[in-house]
Motif scaffolding. Structure first.
Motif, PDB file in Angstrom:
ATOM      1  N   SER A 560      52.939  43.152  60.826  1.00 19.90           N
ATOM      2  CA  SER A 560      53.662  42.773  59.613  1.00 19.90           C
ATOM      3  C   SER A 560      54.758  43.789  59.346  1.00 19.90           C
ATOM      4  O   SER A 560      54.557  44.995  59.517  1.00 19.90           O
ATOM      5  N   ASN A 561      55.904  43.266  58.935  1.00 20.33           N
ATOM      6  CA  ASN A 561      56.998  44.150  58.549  1.00 20.33           C
ATOM      7  C   ASN A 561      57.529  43.724  57.184  1.00 20.33           C
ATOM      8  O   ASN A 561      58.263  42.739  57.064  1.00 20.33           O
ATOM      9  N   ASN A 562      57.088  44.428  56.153  1.00 23.62           N
ATOM     10  CA  ASN A 562      57.525  44.169  54.774  1.00 23.62           C
ATOM     11  C   ASN A 562      57.356  42.703  54.385  1.00 23.62           C
ATOM     12  O   ASN A 562      58.167  42.138  53.646  1.00 23.62           O
ATOM     13  N   ALA A 563      56.301  42.082  54.871  1.00 24.26           N
ATOM     14  CA  ALA A 563      56.053  40.668  54.604  1.00 24.26           C
ATOM     15  C   ALA A 563      55.042  40.503  53.482  1.00 24.26           C
ATOM     16  O   ALA A 563      54.307  41.429  53.135  1.00 24.26           O
ATOM     17  N   ALA A 564      55.019  39.298  52.928  1.00 19.22           N
ATOM     18  CA  ALA A 564      54.005  38.916  51.941  1.00 19.22           C
ATOM     19  C   ALA A 564      53.705  37.436  52.174  1.00 19.22           C
ATOM     20  O   ALA A 564      54.608  36.598  52.102  1.00 19.22           O
ATOM     21  N   ILE A 565      52.453  37.132  52.442  1.00 18.26           N
ATOM     22  CA  ILE A 565      52.046  35.766  52.750  1.00 18.26           C
ATOM     23  C   ILE A 565      51.271  35.187  51.568  1.00 18.26           C
ATOM     24  O   ILE A 565      50.262  35.762  51.134  1.00 18.26           O
ATOM     25  N   GLN A 566      51.772  34.079  51.052  1.00 21.05           N
ATOM     26  CA  GLN A 566      51.061  33.334  50.017  1.00 21.05           C
ATOM     27  C   GLN A 566      50.305  32.173  50.659  1.00 21.05           C
ATOM     28  O   GLN A 566      50.837  31.489  51.541  1.00 21.05           O
ATOM     29  N   VAL A 567      49.072  31.971  50.188  1.00 25.11           N
ATOM     30  CA  VAL A 567      48.198  30.936  50.744  1.00 25.11           C
ATOM     31  C   VAL A 567      47.942  29.872  49.692  1.00 25.11           C
ATOM     32  O   VAL A 567      47.547  30.174  48.557  1.00 25.11           O
ATOM     33  N   ASP A 581      47.579  35.965  47.711  1.00 29.06           N
ATOM     34  CA  ASP A 581      48.848  36.574  48.084  1.00 29.06           C
ATOM     35  C   ASP A 581      48.549  37.946  48.676  1.00 29.06           C
ATOM     36  O   ASP A 581      47.919  38.792  48.024  1.00 29.06           O
ATOM     37  N   THR A 582      48.973  38.153  49.910  1.00 28.00           N
ATOM     38  CA  THR A 582      48.716  39.457  50.537  1.00 28.00           C
ATOM     39  C   THR A 582      49.474  40.574  49.838  1.00 28.00           C
ATOM     40  O   THR A 582      49.121  41.754  49.997  1.00 28.00           O
ATOM     41  N   MET A 583      50.524  40.201  49.092  1.00 28.24           N
ATOM     42  CA  MET A 583      51.498  41.157  48.581  1.00 28.24           C
ATOM     43  C   MET A 583      52.171  41.837  49.782  1.00 28.24           C
ATOM     44  O   MET A 583      51.742  41.707  50.918  1.00 28.24           O
ATOM     45  N   GLN A 584      53.233  42.552  49.519  1.00 32.14           N
ATOM     46  CA  GLN A 584      53.998  43.130  50.634  1.00 32.14           C
ATOM     47  C   GLN A 584      53.164  44.163  51.377  1.00 32.14           C
ATOM     48  O   GLN A 584      52.551  45.039  50.768  1.00 32.14           O
ATOM     49  N   PHE A 585      53.154  44.050  52.691  1.00 31.80           N
ATOM     50  CA  PHE A 585      52.378  45.010  53.480  1.00 31.80           C
ATOM     51  C   PHE A 585      53.016  45.188  54.857  1.00 31.80           C
ATOM     52  O   PHE A 585      53.702  44.316  55.368  1.00 31.80           O
ATOM     53  N   GLY A 586      52.745  46.326  55.447  1.00 28.03           N
ATOM     54  CA  GLY A 586      53.160  46.613  56.814  1.00 28.03           C
ATOM     55  C   GLY A 586      54.599  47.032  56.968  1.00 28.03           C
ATOM     56  O   GLY A 586      55.501  46.467  56.358  1.00 28.03           O
ATOM     57  N   LYS A 587      54.803  48.027  57.803  1.00 31.97           N
ATOM     58  CA  LYS A 587      56.147  48.463  58.195  1.00 31.97           C
ATOM     59  C   LYS A 587      56.172  48.655  59.716  1.00 31.97           C
ATOM     60  O   LYS A 587      56.687  49.642  60.229  1.00 31.97           O
ATOM     61  N   ASN A 628      65.355  41.261  54.857  1.00 35.78           N
ATOM     62  CA  ASN A 628      66.211  41.167  56.038  1.00 35.78           C
ATOM     63  C   ASN A 628      65.538  40.254  57.043  1.00 35.78           C
ATOM     64  O   ASN A 628      64.400  39.821  56.841  1.00 35.78           O
ATOM     65  N   ILE A 629      66.225  39.957  58.126  1.00 34.07           N
ATOM     66  CA  ILE A 629      65.732  38.985  59.102  1.00 34.07           C
ATOM     67  C   ILE A 629      64.452  39.457  59.777  1.00 34.07           C
ATOM     68  O   ILE A 629      63.701  38.664  60.336  1.00 34.07           O
ATOM     69  N   PHE A 630      64.171  40.760  59.712  1.00 33.48           N
ATOM     70  CA  PHE A 630      62.988  41.291  60.377  1.00 33.48           C
ATOM     71  C   PHE A 630      61.749  41.288  59.486  1.00 33.48           C
ATOM     72  O   PHE A 630      60.682  41.729  59.913  1.00 33.48           O
ATOM     73  N   CYS A 631      61.879  40.828  58.246  1.00 29.49           N
ATOM     74  CA  CYS A 631      60.700  40.672  57.394  1.00 29.49           C
ATOM     75  C   CYS A 631      59.884  39.500  57.927  1.00 29.49           C
ATOM     76  O   CYS A 631      60.389  38.384  58.055  1.00 29.49           O
ATOM     77  N   GLY A 632      58.630  39.741  58.232  1.00 35.64           N
ATOM     78  CA  GLY A 632      57.802  38.655  58.743  1.00 35.64           C
ATOM     79  C   GLY A 632      56.502  39.171  59.327  1.00 35.64           C
ATOM     80  O   GLY A 632      56.241  40.380  59.339  1.00 35.64           O
ATOM     81  N   VAL A 633      55.708  38.237  59.782  1.00 37.00           N
ATOM     82  CA  VAL A 633      54.433  38.575  60.409  1.00 37.00           C
ATOM     83  C   VAL A 633      54.338  37.898  61.769  1.00 37.00           C
ATOM     84  O   VAL A 633      54.991  36.895  62.039  1.00 37.00           O
ATOM     85  N   MET A 634      53.517  38.496  62.613  1.00 36.15           N
ATOM     86  CA  MET A 634      53.066  37.844  63.828  1.00 36.15           C
ATOM     87  C   MET A 634      51.568  37.636  63.654  1.00 36.15           C
ATOM     88  O   MET A 634      50.835  38.596  63.415  1.00 36.15           O
ATOM     89  N   TYR A 635      51.153  36.384  63.722  1.00 36.81           N
ATOM     90  CA  TYR A 635      49.737  36.087  63.578  1.00 36.81           C
ATOM     91  C   TYR A 635      48.996  36.408  64.874  1.00 36.81           C
ATOM     92  O   TYR A 635      49.507  36.190  65.980  1.00 36.81           O
ATOM     93  N   ASP A 636      47.801  36.898  64.723  1.00 35.57           N
ATOM     94  CA  ASP A 636      46.897  37.078  65.856  1.00 35.57           C
ATOM     95  C   ASP A 636      46.039  35.828  66.011  1.00 35.57           C
ATOM     96  O   ASP A 636      45.970  35.224  67.083  1.00 35.57           O
ATOM     97  N   CYS A 637      45.426  35.407  64.900  1.00 34.17           N
ATOM     98  CA  CYS A 637      44.551  34.236  64.919  1.00 34.17           C
ATOM     99  C   CYS A 637      44.349  33.757  63.490  1.00 34.17           C
ATOM    100  O   CYS A 637      44.333  34.560  62.553  1.00 34.17           O
TER     101      CYS A 637
END
Length: 654
Positions: A560-567, A581-587, A628-637
């Protein structure tokens, strides 16, 4: 070694001779000559294989072969330091070995702001050895000022007129651009300074390619040997790491290797692909000591007509020799324990997942390691101590040898199963010469109910998902038709091209996550250039729902890079309050750095049955951060589990 010329240390060969010219010293064993500035401790010249100096002679002496690090005071900016020794010592000079020390003691009265560390850089040349070793001891005493340690490495700048072929793995080798190709007249900077498009390279065959040092990163577990080859004369320069107990972040931590320069790095400590969580903070006068290395700078050569691949294969054989020699017996520092001063630990790890089997079964291929005591998974961000990792065999059995005496927790993870293993109970104490057998250990991965559906494989990576072809304008030819396709530049922009108007929709039982689940949940680039939040949907069916039940959604995040995922479930409005809401996490910044994973995070979300339907359902995942464009997550599973008393049938994504 075939036609290659290179050797490890042996009793054969001339004496190792130390010459002192006042401001330089030279180590010579008849095969290699190493010149080091005195008392600075900068490698200024390496003579080998018919080349007077393998290091870049056009650079200043201080910019050829050196240790460097980054540090900061609390709340202050980053400082870059190439520590110049002030005290020179000959630790050994007996014909079989010369070991030298170039140390810089901490001086609190210094006229400039000095990192509160004693730094001792060591270099050693052995009889008959086709190369030399380097290591360093970083130490701080109790009561010294607070600071943060952000990066530690050794850097070698090789001659650009000789070394143009880089090899970092069997399938990652290529002719590289010249450093001049990165100049503004020959290149175009892309989204960040490290990435450039080669528009007028010296070698026309490289025109139109992207050069970015982060494309050549690797996991710690895979950084064993890497380096460069000179074609005329045919000479190889390699950094060999026999054991990486001193690296931070564990086996999955990614680090730089070699890149355009030609530059060859030994990364001991960094925050790359993880963020500031891996920058240890020293507070309240904490004392500390750590040995970085030793690493072996291996040199080999062959007749001009020889296939350069032979040098690479020879370097890999030398790696095996170094591994069998670890821990080395020669270092003079008492801070580096020899074999008799270390211990071992063994056991067998089993998995017990009642959804698969009521009986425990072997954790085949599990990664098992010792790191500083902490919470489950804390090894990912542990940086002050040492870590020792192995991979279990097909029966789940493991043995971790040559462990430094100390106190550790036992950690692990198994591909195919969510979560992190940590041995229950008190931390383990490893004593010199001890051999501790833990017997059978059981890992119970997170499980509340049967799997209703699952997307991806819990392997701490997003590599199994859909990685698109790169934009033809931004390719690195090395990674065309390559298993590490994710190393290509600009893949984050491809999402907006594939989904220009509507976001990803994945239907369980219809779509295949290998071809239909984009590897990174990023923002959309709109026509006006602004960024928009994106909402991915997972559509699934449930034949029946008991409204008194509670289901579980597990989101394993590979990075995660400065992402926040709402479910949200069955809620089409992104403006309504989310279930979670994960709230913003990860750099981690792994999206920009082509890393496919960073720090692994597992979110366990209770889903009340009252918001689920018998029949059609939609899970909505909104990545709401658009900095920025790099805000986001990569899911594992991703996995939806039923309640403990199943009321649903299993539906598994393809």
């Amino acid at each position: 070694m075939g036609s290659c010329c290179g050797s490890s240390s042996s009793e054969q060969g001339p004496d190792v001779v130390l010459s002192d010219s006042g401001d330089h010293v030279m180590l010579d064993n008849g095969t290699v000559q190493v010149v080091i500035s005195k008392p600075n401790g900068i490698v200024t010249s390496i003579k080998y294989g018919g080349i007077d100096n393998l290091l870049e002679v056009l650079n200043k002496e201080s910019n050829r072969g050196y240790w460097d690090f980054n540090w900061s005071q609390p709340g202050q900016g980053d400082n870059f330091d190439v520590p110049s020794g002030t005290v020179f010592q000959v630790l050994s000079n007996d014909g079989d070995k010369v070991e030298l020390s170039f140390s810089r003691p901490y001086n609190p009265s210094s006229s400039w702001t000095m990192v509160p560390l004693n730094i001792d850089k060591r270099f050693a040349l052995l009889r008959g050895s086709s190369g030399f070793y380097t290591y360093a001891i970083f130490e701080r005493s109790s009561g010294w000022p607070d600071f943060n340690l952000n990066q530690v490495r050794t850097t070698f700048k090789l001659r650009k007129d000789k070394f143009d072929y880089m090899a970092i793995a069997d399938n990652k080798q290529r002719v590289m651009p010249y450093p001049d190709d990165r100049n503004p007249k020959r290149s175009q900077q892309l989204a960040y300074p490290e990435a450039v498009l080669l528009v007028n390279p010296i070698n026309p065959a490289l025109q139109g390619e992207v050069d970015d040092k982060y494309q050549y990163s690797s996991d710690n577990k895979d950084i064993k040997v890497h380096g460069w080859i000179s074609k005329d004369p045919l000479v190889g320069f390699w950094i060999i790491t026999a054991r990486d107990e001193f690296r931070n972040g564990g086996p999955l931590k990614q680090n730089l290797t070699s890149h355009v320069g030609p530059t060859c790095l030994s990364m001991y400590h960094s925050a790359h692909y993880a963020g500031e969580e891996l920058c240890p903070q020293f507070r309240n006068g904490e004392a500390w000591n750590k040995v970085f290395g030793p690493v072996f700078i291996y040199l080999n050569s062959a007749p001009i007509a020889t296939d350069p691949e032979d040098l690479w294969q020879d370097a890999k054989e030398q790696l095996l020799t170094e591994v069998t020699s670890w821990p080395y017996s020669w270092p003079a520092s008492p801070d580096y324990p020899k074999a008799a001063e270390r211990g071992s630990i063994s056991g067998r790890l089993l998995v017990q997942d009642w959804f698969i089997s009521t009986d425990a079964f072997p954790a085949a291929g599990a990664y098992v390691g010792l790191a500083a005591p902490g919470e489950s998974g804390s090894w990912q961000t542990e940086s002050k101590g040492y870590q020792f990792w192995v991979q279990a065999n097909e029966t789940g059995s493991f043995i971790i040898e040559h462990v430094r005496a100390g106190t550790y927790d036992l950690y692990g993870w198994i591909a195919g199963f969510l979560g992190d293993y940590k041995k229950d109970g008190e931390p383990l104490t490893i004593n010199p010469g001890s051999s501790l057998n833990l017997g059978d250990l059981i890992y119970q991965p997170p499980r509340n109910g049967p799997t209703i559906w699952e997307i991806g494989t819990p392997d701490r990576s997003a590599a199994e998902f859909y990685v698109p072809d790169p934009n033809p304008k931004y390719i690195n030819k090395l990674y065309l038709n390559h298993p590490e396709k994710f190393r290509q530049y600009g893949l984050w922009e491809r999402y907006s091209e594939i989904y220009p108007d509507n976001d990803l929709v994945f239907t369980i039982g219809v779509n295949d996550w290998r071809t239909d689940w984009f590897f990174a949940h990023v923002c959309r680039i709109q026509n006006n250039g602004n960024l928009a939040a994106t909402t991915w949907q997972v559509k699934f069916q449930m034949p029946s729902v008991n409204k008194d039940d509670v289901y579980t959604l597990r989101l394993a995040i590979a990075s995660s890079n400065n992402a926040a995922i709402q479910v949200r479930f069955n809620d089409p409005s992104t403006s309504s309050k989310p279930l979670f809401d994960t709230m913003q996490f990860g750099k981690n910044n792994a999206i920009a750095r082509h890393g496919i994973h960073g720090l692994n995070t597992l979110w366990n979300i209770a889903v009340p049955a009252t918001i689920l339907n018998a029949g059609d359902n939609i899970l909505s995942l909104t990545q709401r951060k658009t900095g920025n464009i790099f805000c986001g997550v990569m899911y594992d599973c991703l996995r939806l589990e039923g309640p403990a008393t199943p009321t649903t049938t299993c539906q598994v994504a393809q």
